[in-house]
Design an enzyme around this catalytic site. Structure first.
Site, PDB file in Angstrom:
ATOM      1  N   LYS A   1       0.854  -1.208   0.000  1.00  0.00           N
ATOM      2  CA  LYS A   1       0.000   0.000   0.000  1.00  0.00           C
ATOM      3  C   LYS A   1       0.880   1.245   0.000  1.00  0.00           C
ATOM      4  CE  LYS A   1      -3.933   1.988   2.574  1.00  0.00           C
ATOM      5  NZ  LYS A   1      -4.813   1.864   3.757  1.00  0.00           N
TER       6      LYS A   1
ATOM      7  N   SER B   1      -9.840   2.104   2.849  1.00  0.00           N
ATOM      8  CA  SER B   1      -8.907   2.806   2.004  1.00  0.00           C
ATOM      9  C   SER B   1      -7.915   1.887   1.280  1.00  0.00           C
ATOM     10  CB  SER B   1      -8.106   3.821   2.826  1.00  0.00           C
ATOM     11  OG  SER B   1      -7.270   3.165   3.761  1.00  0.00           O
TER      12      SER B   1
ATOM     13  N   SER C   1     -10.156  -0.110   7.132  1.00  0.00           N
ATOM     14  CA  SER C   1      -9.534   0.023   5.807  1.00  0.00           C
ATOM     15  C   SER C   1      -8.879  -1.233   5.265  1.00  0.00           C
ATOM     16  CB  SER C   1      -8.492   1.144   5.825  1.00  0.00           C
ATOM     17  OG  SER C   1      -9.120   2.388   5.739  1.00  0.00           O
TER      18      SER C   1
END
Lengths: 493, 95
Positions: A78, A158, A182
């Site tokens: 990420k 997210s 997330s």
């Protein structure tokens, strides 16, 4: 496409050990899959040369007789993790051109263990969002579509880029991060597994901060076993993060037995309020599966659940406003061009207005407001007290049960753009997930079934603090009973 | 909780984010919506409850008070939008 990218971590590890494949072949397969999946916008920065060099180094280590749980396995990272020499923006314009001079602890652990970092995965800017639409790179598109419909859906957020990348077999596994759901919500939306560990299990050093008392790193994988493997590789104490716990990391994979006899599972009755029929039915089925596996399932109460979400938004935005004060247009990142006579405050205000997206601006402002003189007690202090109440609810519940089973999300994935212009509606996505972040507890999302529209649905299991081994074992039993096994049709290639 | 345009301007100033005058009414509306939603917490009885200040109860560790890092000026400044001769450059701060 080569089948290699579709492997799980455990399967690829077996093939590497048996000499049936190489880290280079696995990495090349993933790089090819990534190249063919531009339509998903899951990976936003890939450095093939660097990835292949890491793969060759892993192959050399193996040839020299070394072995390890993640040696030679290609993984997506990420964009929230600082990667030395590889651009890192946390999906924000304000970190444009930022190239970290250091490596985050969790990615360094992976690097040292010989895992191959393929590149950076898309996310909502600064991890603020539930759809991966609020990104300077543009939205991530889910590999999943509704049956008979081509409308682009969200992969959740997210960590939506990581989730889409794992679901579409662009990598064997990925790292996400979880502040209010997330990891777990995108995992649920994409039919993958995501675990948020106990607060303090993984180091936050080198993770671009959103809300420091809630943020945790965690794996996003194809199976529960893979989650155990990857968590073992990133967990552990780090002197550079004073909130990381000086605790032994158990062998999570060895804990996977799937025997639920003697285990008590709680169903919090408050989570059933206003639940859509489809999600309620899924929850019932999950409870039935664990009961069939030998567990005793009982109703419990977490009475402060309704207050958790608004309290979360006060605490998270307050911490964000303070963490994001560092983006001043001076030390790194984007600086606005200034007009004649503009001073230092103009520099700050213009750089931040240009550099932060709308949702980030909103949260930073709410945070500044709830911390401001005259409002601190009414908002922030009160939210911290409610946080105590939420944690006390869980402490009482864990006196009666070993794990808690709940839905992850109030619905299956929805079309991109659907939450536009209604922040509170988007925030409600996190209603079942934020409670754990407030209490610091570990939670895992496991794919359990498909919605009427053919989309994945997941269930969440919540464990005791530091109880990830037992939690993964329960998740393993649920995964086995659910036998999910669905994959999206590969329309993007 | 309703936020008026003046309050929205003040909040944007606190957050050091430039908001054009024309955008303030819209911002005020959005902030009002969010703050209106968290208003429900005022009804919760929190008397006698201690605020939570540590997520996993543990004492913060102490370490030797020694320098453990540093001497990397060029690395620190490498990402600055305007760095000159080992300094961060900013507009004139003192008249």
């Amino acid at each position: 496409m080569s089948e290699l990218a579709t492997l799980t971590l455990a399967e690829a590890r077996e093939k590497l050990r048996a000499g049936e494949t190489t880290a280079r072949a696995l990495t090349e397969a993933c790089l090819a899959a990534i190249e063919g999946a531009a339509a998903l916008n899951a990976f936003v920065r890939v450095d093939p040369e660097r990835a292949l060099a890491a793969a060759d180094a892993a192959d050399a280590r193996r040839a020299a007789g070394e072995d390890g749980p993640v040696l030679g396995l290609p993984i997506g990272i990420k964009d929230v993790y600082c990667t030395e020499g590889l651009g890192t923006q946390s999906a924000s314009r304000i970190l444009e051109d930022f190239v970290p001079p250091y490596e985050s602890t969790v990615t360094m652990k992976l690097r040292e263990a010989g895992a191959v970092a393929l590149g950076k995965c898309n996310m909502d800017e600064f991890a603020m969002g539930s759809t991966t639409e609020h990104s300077v790179y543009g939205a991530t598109v889910s590999p999943w579509r509704r049956a008979g419909d081509t409308a682009p859906l969200t992969a959740g957020g997210s960590s939506g880029g990581s989730a889409a990348a794992v679901a579409a077999d662009l990598c064997l596994a990925a790292l996400g991060s979880d502040t209010g759901g997330s990891i777990r919500q995108p995992a649920a939306f994409t039919g993958t597994v995501g675990i948020k560990p106990t607060y303090g299990r993984c180091s936050r050093w080198g993770m671009v901060a959103y809300a420091s008392s809630l943020d945790q790193a965690g794996p996003m994988t194809k199976t529960v076993r893979d989650a155990a493997i990857l968590l073992g590789a990133i967990a552990g104490h780090d002197p550079k993060d004073s909130t990381s716990a000086p605790r032994e990391v158990p062998d999570f994979e060895a804990a996977l037995k799937g025997d639920m006899r003697g285990r008590r599972i709680g169903l919090p009755k408050e989570y059933g309020a206003d639940l859509p029929d489809e999600i309620a039915a899924l929850w019932d089925r999950g409870a039935e599966m664990l009961r069939d596996a030998g567990a005793e399932v009982v109703e419990i109460s977490l009475p402060n659940t309704p207050h958790a979400l608004p309290a979360y938004y006060i605490i998270a935005t307050a911490e964000a406003s303070s963490n994001l004060a560092r983006y001043d247009g001076v030390r790194y990142g984007r600086r606005a061009s200034l007009g004649q006579g503009d001073g230092i405050v103009d520099l700050y205000e213009k750089s931040r207005a240009e550099g932060f997206g709308r949702e980030v601006q909103r949260r930073v402002m709410i945070g500044a407001y709830v911390l401001s003189a005259g409002y601190y007690d009414a908002y922030y202090l009160r939210a911290q007290k409610i946080r105590s109440l939420v944690r006390a609810d869980f402490e009482a519940a864990f006196g009666q049960v070993d794990a808690i089973l709940t839905p992850v999300t109030p619905s299956a994935a929805f079309p991109l753009g659907e939450m536009e212009g209604d922040p509170v509606k988007m925030y409600l996505q996190d209603v079942f997930s934020v409670t754990l972040n407030l209490a610091g507890l570990p939670g895992i999302s496991v794919p359990v079934g498909l919605s009427g529209e053919g989309l994945p649905l997941g269930l969440q299991l919540i464990g005791r603090p530091w109880g990830e081994a037992e939690l993964l074992d329960t998740a393993f039993a649920l995964e086995r009973a659910a036998g999910f096994g669905h994959k999206p049709e590969s329309w993007w290639r | 909780m309703s936020i008026d345009t003046d309050t929205a301007r003040r909040i944007a100033g606190l957050a050091r984010i430039r908001v054009e005058e024309a955008d303030l009414p819209g911002l005020a509306g959005e902030l009002s919506q969010i703050l209106g939603w968290v208003e429900q917490l005022q009804a919760v009885d929190v008397s006698g409850v201690e605020p939570m200040t540590s997520v996993t109860p543990m004492a913060l560790p102490m370490r030797e008070d020694t320098v453990t890092s540093g001497d990397m000026r060029d690395k620190v400044m490498a990402n600055a939008p305007d760095a000159r001769e080992g300094f961060f450059a900013v507009p004139k701060v003192v008249e």
